[in-house]
Write a protein that holds these residues in place. Sequence first.
Motif, PDB file in Angstrom:
ATOM      1  N   PHE A 511       0.861  -1.181   0.000  1.00 44.53           N
ATOM      2  CA  PHE A 511       0.000   0.000   0.000  1.00 44.53           C
ATOM      3  C   PHE A 511       0.904   1.240   0.000  1.00 44.53           C
ATOM      4  O   PHE A 511       1.630   1.489   0.959  1.00 44.53           O
ATOM      5  CB  PHE A 511      -0.922   0.007   1.218  1.00 44.53           C
ATOM      6  CG  PHE A 511      -1.949   1.109   1.179  1.00 44.53           C
ATOM      7  CD1 PHE A 511      -3.194   0.895   0.618  1.00 44.53           C
ATOM      8  CD2 PHE A 511      -1.657   2.375   1.675  1.00 44.53           C
ATOM      9  CE1 PHE A 511      -4.140   1.902   0.558  1.00 44.53           C
ATOM     10  CE2 PHE A 511      -2.589   3.389   1.612  1.00 44.53           C
ATOM     11  CZ  PHE A 511      -3.831   3.163   1.053  1.00 44.53           C
ATOM     12  N   LEU A 512       0.858   1.985  -1.087  1.00 45.12           N
ATOM     13  CA  LEU A 512       1.705   3.171  -1.210  1.00 45.12           C
ATOM     14  C   LEU A 512       1.046   4.332  -0.479  1.00 45.12           C
ATOM     15  O   LEU A 512       0.012   4.837  -0.903  1.00 45.12           O
ATOM     16  CB  LEU A 512       1.915   3.522  -2.687  1.00 45.12           C
ATOM     17  CG  LEU A 512       2.645   2.466  -3.509  1.00 45.12           C
ATOM     18  CD1 LEU A 512       2.655   2.855  -4.978  1.00 45.12           C
ATOM     19  CD2 LEU A 512       4.074   2.274  -3.004  1.00 45.12           C
ATOM     20  N   GLU A 513       1.661   4.739   0.625  1.00 50.51           N
ATOM     21  CA  GLU A 513       1.044   5.791   1.426  1.00 50.51           C
ATOM     22  C   GLU A 513       1.266   7.168   0.811  1.00 50.51           C
ATOM     23  O   GLU A 513       2.193   7.392   0.035  1.00 50.51           O
ATOM     24  CB  GLU A 513       1.606   5.770   2.855  1.00 50.51           C
ATOM     25  CG  GLU A 513       3.078   6.129   2.961  1.00 50.51           C
ATOM     26  CD  GLU A 513       3.601   6.072   4.388  1.00 50.51           C
ATOM     27  OE1 GLU A 513       2.954   5.450   5.251  1.00 50.51           O
ATOM     28  OE2 GLU A 513       4.671   6.657   4.642  1.00 50.51           O
ATOM     29  N   ASN A 514       0.376   8.076   1.177  1.00 48.17           N
ATOM     30  CA  ASN A 514       0.486   9.493   0.803  1.00 48.17           C
ATOM     31  C   ASN A 514       0.557   9.681  -0.709  1.00 48.17           C
ATOM     32  O   ASN A 514       1.443  10.352  -1.242  1.00 48.17           O
ATOM     33  CB  ASN A 514       1.709  10.134   1.470  1.00 48.17           C
ATOM     34  CG  ASN A 514       1.516  11.617   1.711  1.00 48.17           C
ATOM     35  OD1 ASN A 514       0.400  12.066   1.943  1.00 48.17           O
ATOM     36  ND2 ASN A 514       2.580  12.375   1.646  1.00 48.17           N
ATOM     37  N   TYR A 515      -0.418   9.128  -1.400  1.00 48.70           N
ATOM     38  CA  TYR A 515      -0.465   9.208  -2.859  1.00 48.70           C
ATOM     39  C   TYR A 515      -0.836  10.621  -3.281  1.00 48.70           C
ATOM     40  O   TYR A 515      -1.954  11.070  -3.068  1.00 48.70           O
ATOM     41  CB  TYR A 515      -1.492   8.203  -3.398  1.00 48.70           C
ATOM     42  CG  TYR A 515      -1.535   8.116  -4.906  1.00 48.70           C
ATOM     43  CD1 TYR A 515      -0.571   7.401  -5.603  1.00 48.70           C
ATOM     44  CD2 TYR A 515      -2.546   8.735  -5.630  1.00 48.70           C
ATOM     45  CE1 TYR A 515      -0.613   7.301  -6.989  1.00 48.70           C
ATOM     46  CE2 TYR A 515      -2.599   8.646  -7.014  1.00 48.70           C
ATOM     47  CZ  TYR A 515      -1.633   7.928  -7.680  1.00 48.70           C
ATOM     48  OH  TYR A 515      -1.673   7.831  -9.063  1.00 48.70           O
ATOM     49  N   LYS A 516       0.123  11.314  -3.851  1.00 46.84           N
ATOM     50  CA  LYS A 516      -0.087  12.676  -4.340  1.00 46.84           C
ATOM     51  C   LYS A 516       0.490  12.777  -5.743  1.00 46.84           C
ATOM     52  O   LYS A 516       0.933  11.791  -6.321  1.00 46.84           O
ATOM     53  CB  LYS A 516       0.561  13.704  -3.403  1.00 46.84           C
ATOM     54  CG  LYS A 516      -0.106  13.784  -2.031  1.00 46.84           C
ATOM     55  CD  LYS A 516       0.434  14.948  -1.212  1.00 46.84           C
ATOM     56  CE  LYS A 516      -0.299  15.039   0.118  1.00 46.84           C
ATOM     57  NZ  LYS A 516       0.166  16.206   0.912  1.00 46.84           N
ATOM     58  N   VAL A 517       0.496  13.987  -6.294  1.00 47.66           N
ATOM     59  CA  VAL A 517       0.929  14.175  -7.674  1.00 47.66           C
ATOM     60  C   VAL A 517       2.347  13.657  -7.885  1.00 47.66           C
ATOM     61  O   VAL A 517       2.631  12.952  -8.858  1.00 47.66           O
ATOM     62  CB  VAL A 517       0.843  15.668  -8.065  1.00 47.66           C
ATOM     63  CG1 VAL A 517       1.422  15.890  -9.463  1.00 47.66           C
ATOM     64  CG2 VAL A 517      -0.609  16.150  -8.021  1.00 47.66           C
ATOM     65  N   THR A 518       3.245  13.984  -6.964  1.00 50.24           N
ATOM     66  CA  THR A 518       4.650  13.588  -7.134  1.00 50.24           C
ATOM     67  C   THR A 518       4.808  12.071  -7.131  1.00 50.24           C
ATOM     68  O   THR A 518       5.582  11.519  -7.925  1.00 50.24           O
ATOM     69  CB  THR A 518       5.513  14.222  -6.026  1.00 50.24           C
ATOM     70  OG1 THR A 518       5.441  15.654  -6.160  1.00 50.24           O
ATOM     71  CG2 THR A 518       6.955  13.786  -6.140  1.00 50.24           C
ATOM     72  N   LEU A 519       4.087  11.372  -6.243  1.00 52.23           N
ATOM     73  CA  LEU A 519       4.157   9.912  -6.231  1.00 52.23           C
ATOM     74  C   LEU A 519       3.511   9.335  -7.489  1.00 52.23           C
ATOM     75  O   LEU A 519       4.023   8.368  -8.072  1.00 52.23           O
ATOM     76  CB  LEU A 519       3.467   9.364  -4.976  1.00 52.23           C
ATOM     77  CG  LEU A 519       3.498   7.839  -4.797  1.00 52.23           C
ATOM     78  CD1 LEU A 519       4.928   7.310  -4.830  1.00 52.23           C
ATOM     79  CD2 LEU A 519       2.806   7.433  -3.497  1.00 52.23           C
ATOM     80  N   ALA A 520       2.421   9.950  -7.933  1.00 54.30           N
ATOM     81  CA  ALA A 520       1.768   9.488  -9.161  1.00 54.30           C
ATOM     82  C   ALA A 520       2.716   9.563 -10.356  1.00 54.30           C
ATOM     83  O   ALA A 520       2.686   8.702 -11.241  1.00 54.30           O
ATOM     84  CB  ALA A 520       0.513  10.321  -9.438  1.00 54.30           C
ATOM     85  N   GLU A 521       3.567  10.584 -10.378  1.00 47.65           N
ATOM     86  CA  GLU A 521       4.516  10.744 -11.482  1.00 47.65           C
ATOM     87  C   GLU A 521       5.520   9.601 -11.539  1.00 47.65           C
ATOM     88  O   GLU A 521       6.113   9.341 -12.585  1.00 47.65           O
ATOM     89  CB  GLU A 521       5.247  12.081 -11.347  1.00 47.65           C
ATOM     90  CG  GLU A 521       4.348  13.282 -11.613  1.00 47.65           C
ATOM     91  CD  GLU A 521       4.997  14.609 -11.284  1.00 47.65           C
ATOM     92  OE1 GLU A 521       4.456  15.651 -11.687  1.00 47.65           O
ATOM     93  OE2 GLU A 521       6.049  14.611 -10.604  1.00 47.65           O
ATOM     94  N   LYS A 522       5.697   8.902 -10.431  1.00 51.89           N
ATOM     95  CA  LYS A 522       6.592   7.733 -10.400  1.00 51.89           C
ATOM     96  C   LYS A 522       5.826   6.433 -10.643  1.00 51.89           C
ATOM     97  O   LYS A 522       6.279   5.556 -11.371  1.00 51.89           O
ATOM     98  CB  LYS A 522       7.324   7.670  -9.060  1.00 51.89           C
ATOM     99  CG  LYS A 522       8.267   8.834  -8.781  1.00 51.89           C
ATOM    100  CD  LYS A 522       8.924   8.682  -7.414  1.00 51.89           C
ATOM    101  CE  LYS A 522       9.998   9.740  -7.192  1.00 51.89           C
ATOM    102  NZ  LYS A 522       9.447  11.102  -7.111  1.00 51.89           N
ATOM    103  N   VAL A 523       4.651   6.326 -10.023  1.00 53.14           N
ATOM    104  CA  VAL A 523       3.895   5.075 -10.070  1.00 53.14           C
ATOM    105  C   VAL A 523       3.285   4.835 -11.450  1.00 53.14           C
ATOM    106  O   VAL A 523       3.352   3.718 -11.990  1.00 53.14           O
ATOM    107  CB  VAL A 523       2.780   5.091  -9.000  1.00 53.14           C
ATOM    108  CG1 VAL A 523       1.849   3.888  -9.173  1.00 53.14           C
ATOM    109  CG2 VAL A 523       3.388   5.101  -7.610  1.00 53.14           C
ATOM    110  N   ILE A 524       2.698   5.871 -12.028  1.00 48.97           N
ATOM    111  CA  ILE A 524       1.961   5.689 -13.285  1.00 48.97           C
ATOM    112  C   ILE A 524       2.855   5.182 -14.410  1.00 48.97           C
ATOM    113  O   ILE A 524       2.484   4.227 -15.112  1.00 48.97           O
ATOM    114  CB  ILE A 524       1.219   6.987 -13.662  1.00 48.97           C
ATOM    115  CG1 ILE A 524       0.053   7.210 -12.672  1.00 48.97           C
ATOM    116  CG2 ILE A 524       0.693   6.943 -15.089  1.00 48.97           C
ATOM    117  CD1 ILE A 524      -0.676   8.527 -12.831  1.00 48.97           C
TER     118      ILE A 524
END
Length: 707
Positions: A511-524
């Motif tokens: 479970f990737l905590e604190n999903y925000k724009v910056t994390l989305a830029e890595k995960v997507i």
Amino acid sequence: MSKPLSDHDRKKQISVRGLAGVENVSELKQNFNRHLHFTLVKDRNVATRRDYYFALAHTVRDHLVGRWIRTQQHYYEKDPKRVYYISLEFYMGRTLQNTMVNLALENACDEAMYQLGLDMEELEDMEEDAGLGNGGLGRLAACFLDSMASLGLAAYGYGIRYEFGIFNQKIVNGWQVEEADDWLRYGNPWEKARPEYMRPVHFYGRTEHHPDGAKWVDTQVVLALPYDTPVPGYRNNYVNTMRLWSAKAPCDFNLKDFNVGGYIQAVLDRNLAENISRVLYPNDNFFEGKELRLKQEYFVVSATLQDIIRRFKVSKFGSREIARTDFSKLPDKVAIQLNDTHPAMAIPELMRVLVDEEKLPWETAWDICVRTCAYTNHTVLPEALERWPVDLFAHLLPRHLEIVYEINRRHLERVAAKYPGDNDRLCRMSLIEEGGQKRINMAHLCIVGSHAVNGVAQIHSDILKATVHCKFGPSAAPGYHTAKMIIRLITAIGEVINNDPIVGDRLKIIFLENYKVTLAEKVIPAADLSEQISTAGTEASGTGNMKFMLNGALTIGTMDGANVEMAEEAGEDNLFIFGMRVDDVDALDRKGYNAEEYYSRLPELKQAIDQIAGGYFSPKQPDLFKEIVNMLMHHDRFKVFADYEDYIKCQEKVNALYKNPKEWTKKVIYNIAGCGKFSSDRTIAQYAREIWGMETTLERLAAPDDI
């Protein structure tokens, strides 16, 4: 000093040499050191990594300023129609990298930092996410601002400068823990306060009616202080403005009998006024009728409309002399886009300004209002739609309640004339919901007061046309408690699977905590499979689904939201589509959904539910997840079990295709090739053409150095 670069990092950064002009690099280094010295008041002996980030941010911002001023000069000289995008959320994320890309400075900055012994990625990671949004609604607003600048539209984003944005999420012992998002604690190098444009916003009070019109008197005043953030277009030298309002208490404390204790208390009471911009409400799909939220919504609308009308009246750049007073021209010069119902108060507020302050006849003012405003709806879920209690309205905004009643009276007269004798229709289409506590339906207000209404996906717009006028029942949303329990269930399942001796080294649940724009830029970009599995007819659009598609992930999903158009563009065979369609869901509603039927018929589903209910994933607390099971078995308005069997079959197709990399990659290519429609540039060009009556341009504005 930053730590020395590794050989890998050196090779990566050396690769940009020759791409960046020597003069640019030299100038950037010089300006970086100047800001470190004069702006941060540090030298290299004591500067921290955050200081280096701020020095770089100010250096890049310098390249925006000339373009920013020149853009505004251009708008005042040309006097184009302007669009005002009002949103309670702007989920901007980080600004530095986006700005460098849009100004074509990324390579030069990378090389300059390398020559100074600094690592660009480390500096970028020092920037706080501007988390002024919950999800898709706020992210859409941010993308739209970017596209409006890239297409040369005279556009402004208006919202609230929340002191605390969307909360930071931590997972502690499997449970979600929320922490305040104090994103401004180190300052924000991208914003510029504009106290000269501070505006008064009124609350409470009462209405007096005189021969020359209505007056709203005995109000409490809160000041709206604007902070401007530049929004650069993509390499076209246009820099538009996002203006966010911060609440400030006025200086006069209205002390009747001065004494030290009273003075101290009056100063402390300033916080009550300034709480309006203190925190972002942390949920975009559940309506809570709180007074503070209504205050936020009127606060941004009132301040913004004052700004819009001031700018409409001004004739040329730098002039405060009133030149334009013919409000019949307002729709020719102003387009107001309401991002969901949160800024719906713009409609009665514009009417108040035109009728009470500018003394226009009601019919004239209403025609101007409707031709100026347009509305985007973001949800069809009944619990998310704003329905404000009339009593709260009467207390907080008494004049606006009168205006809403008058809008509704005239609206129902038109409905009655068109459908004589149809009282049920009058009840359905009224802005005021009767029965129990009277409420104002803000979606109805937006629809009646706008010349254009749209959803955020084609299926969503179609559902709106068919159902938005219907009274959407009292059923409650799952809410925060259930959401947090679902997160705990996910982490509990992960604890079991990740430590399983057979599959633990092959399958991981994280479970990737604190999903925000910056994390989305890595995960997507990293994802292979995108799961978009909402029950058909419940997701307005989704925005992540399109981003996954663009970045090469295949989609397993229902025919809901933008998935429908994604399937049309890429070909349904190139997505993994399963489950009920909207018509199937409607048919199941009429028949009656019975979760027990699926539970009894599907052994695998029964085993999974029994394991959850029996404590298999929570042996120390066997009853921990019984609430979730009870909800799924007896109160699941999303009908999850109805799609389960088809979902499992579809996942088997995913497994089979994943073993064939060539065929998988072929579908990926079809998806990437078919996602052009989902560019926000295309969307904004359509908005401009069909809703705002504006022309986009791909021509570059002259750079400041070219003038």
